[in-house]
Design a protein around this motif. Structure first.
Motif, PDB file in Angstrom:
ATOM      1  N   GLY A 133       0.807  -0.916   0.014  1.00 28.48           N
ATOM      2  CA  GLY A 133       0.016   0.052  -0.158  1.00 28.48           C
ATOM      3  C   GLY A 133       0.769   1.374  -0.043  1.00 28.48           C
ATOM      4  O   GLY A 133       2.138   1.199   0.646  1.00 28.48           O
ATOM      5  N   THR A 134       0.333   2.438  -0.887  1.00 29.36           N
ATOM      6  CA  THR A 134       1.173   3.500  -0.525  1.00 29.36           C
ATOM      7  C   THR A 134      -0.070   4.699  -0.100  1.00 29.36           C
ATOM      8  O   THR A 134      -1.178   4.532  -0.529  1.00 29.36           O
ATOM      9  CB  THR A 134       1.451   3.996  -1.896  1.00 29.36           C
ATOM     10  N   TYR A 135       0.647   5.623   0.595  1.00 33.87           N
ATOM     11  CA  TYR A 135      -0.115   6.826   1.315  1.00 33.87           C
ATOM     12  C   TYR A 135       0.531   8.023   1.102  1.00 33.87           C
ATOM     13  O   TYR A 135       1.779   7.805   1.153  1.00 33.87           O
ATOM     14  CB  TYR A 135      -0.485   6.446   2.638  1.00 33.87           C
ATOM     15  N   THR A 136      -0.321   9.005   0.851  1.00 34.03           N
ATOM     16  CA  THR A 136       0.255  10.338   0.792  1.00 34.03           C
ATOM     17  C   THR A 136      -0.228  11.170   2.250  1.00 34.03           C
ATOM     18  O   THR A 136      -1.598  10.957   2.167  1.00 34.03           O
ATOM     19  CB  THR A 136      -0.004  11.312  -0.426  1.00 34.03           C
ATOM     20  N   LEU A 137       0.390  11.595   2.641  1.00 30.51           N
ATOM     21  CA  LEU A 137      -0.044  12.513   4.261  1.00 30.51           C
ATOM     22  C   LEU A 137       0.388  13.919   3.885  1.00 30.51           C
ATOM     23  O   LEU A 137       1.650  14.063   3.484  1.00 30.51           O
ATOM     24  CB  LEU A 137       0.639  11.920   5.316  1.00 30.51           C
ATOM     25  N   VAL A 138      -0.585  14.612   4.230  1.00 31.26           N
ATOM     26  CA  VAL A 138      -0.077  15.951   4.340  1.00 31.26           C
ATOM     27  C   VAL A 138      -0.391  16.427   5.882  1.00 31.26           C
ATOM     28  O   VAL A 138      -1.487  16.010   6.443  1.00 31.26           O
ATOM     29  CB  VAL A 138      -1.098  17.065   3.441  1.00 31.26           C
ATOM     30  N   PHE A 139       0.660  17.155   6.279  1.00 31.27           N
ATOM     31  CA  PHE A 139       0.554  17.274   8.052  1.00 31.27           C
ATOM     32  C   PHE A 139      -0.012  18.943   7.923  1.00 31.27           C
ATOM     33  O   PHE A 139       0.059  19.868   7.113  1.00 31.27           O
ATOM     34  CB  PHE A 139       2.042  17.353   8.306  1.00 31.27           C
ATOM     35  N   VAL A 140      -0.987  19.084   8.727  1.00 29.43           N
ATOM     36  CA  VAL A 140      -1.548  20.235   8.997  1.00 29.43           C
ATOM     37  C   VAL A 140      -1.872  20.663  10.494  1.00 29.43           C
ATOM     38  O   VAL A 140      -1.370  19.512  11.392  1.00 29.43           O
ATOM     39  CB  VAL A 140      -3.101  20.084   8.544  1.00 29.43           C
ATOM     40  N   ASP A 141      -1.770  21.906  10.855  1.00 29.37           N
ATOM     41  CA  ASP A 141      -2.027  22.422  12.131  1.00 29.37           C
ATOM     42  C   ASP A 141      -3.400  21.765  12.605  1.00 29.37           C
ATOM     43  O   ASP A 141      -4.342  21.970  11.915  1.00 29.37           O
ATOM     44  CB  ASP A 141      -1.732  23.640  12.271  1.00 29.37           C
ATOM     45  N   ARG A 142      -3.375  21.193  13.803  1.00 32.89           N
ATOM     46  CA  ARG A 142      -4.370  20.727  14.371  1.00 32.89           C
ATOM     47  C   ARG A 142      -5.626  21.822  14.529  1.00 32.89           C
ATOM     48  O   ARG A 142      -6.830  21.528  14.307  1.00 32.89           O
ATOM     49  CB  ARG A 142      -4.191  19.980  15.580  1.00 32.89           C
ATOM     50  N   ALA A 143      -5.200  23.008  14.982  1.00 36.81           N
ATOM     51  CA  ALA A 143      -6.235  23.924  15.166  1.00 36.81           C
ATOM     52  C   ALA A 143      -6.892  24.682  14.220  1.00 36.81           C
ATOM     53  O   ALA A 143      -7.948  25.075  14.067  1.00 36.81           O
ATOM     54  CB  ALA A 143      -5.604  24.941  16.300  1.00 36.81           C
ATOM     55  N   THR A 144      -6.080  24.773  13.054  1.00 39.47           N
ATOM     56  CA  THR A 144      -6.721  25.463  12.080  1.00 39.47           C
ATOM     57  C   THR A 144      -6.712  24.520  10.548  1.00 39.47           C
ATOM     58  O   THR A 144      -7.306  24.903   9.537  1.00 39.47           O
ATOM     59  CB  THR A 144      -5.408  26.696  11.349  1.00 39.47           C
TER      60      THR A 144
END
Length: 153
Positions: A114-125
């Motif tokens: 399996g392959t996944y692309t993750l984008v990290f985001v600020d939890r609050a915004t």
């Protein structure tokens, strides 16, 4: 897909063992496709917690899956034990592409990748945010192979 099918254990620097459960099987007596996604989620989050100092309850940044695939090569079934392999194929400032493989215990050939692309985001915004240095360094240890392209640190 042939590139993924030709993967071997040595292509993955981190492993987690998993004992399949009766409930993982579907009516055809093999592991249901949805179980693979649970396994993939488990290995990346285990790595985040154990090696990236990420506490899911308090983290200020979280990874959102924006793309995922799974290629199946061989069936698995309860009560098999499987080994989940993890590698990072691309590591950006606020995103990553990781790859997971499922190996039947004792096999060098993956049953699924399996392959996944993750984008990290600020939890609050919920806005894109760069990875914290400790996370980026720990994930950098999983980048390998000629098709892997680490971004500048």
């Amino acid at each position: 897909m042939s590139q993924l099918k030709s993967r071997k254990r040595q292509d993955y620097p981190y492993f987690l063992s998993y004992r399949t459960r009766w409930s993982d099987n579907d009516q055809y007596s093999h592991v249901n496709n949805s179980a693979y996604n649970l396994w993939f989620d488990s290995i990346i989050n285990t790595y985040f917690i154990e090696h990236c100092a990420m506490d899911p309850a308090t983290t200020k940044r979280m990874g959102l899956v924006i793309s995922s695939t799974c290629d199946f090569f061989a069936p698995l079934s309860f009560p098999q034990i499987v080994d989940l392999g993890l590698r990072v194929n691309k590591l950006g400032n606020s995103s990553m592409v990781y790859e997971t493989a499922v190996f039947a215990e004792g096999s060098d050939v993956p049953a699924a990748v399996g392959t996944y692309t993750l984008v990290f985001v600020d939890r609050a915004t919920s806005r894109s945010a760069p990875m914290e240095p400790q996370m980026r360094q720990a994930l950098g240890r999983l980048v390998l192979g000629p098709e892997s392209v680490p971004a500048k640190l």
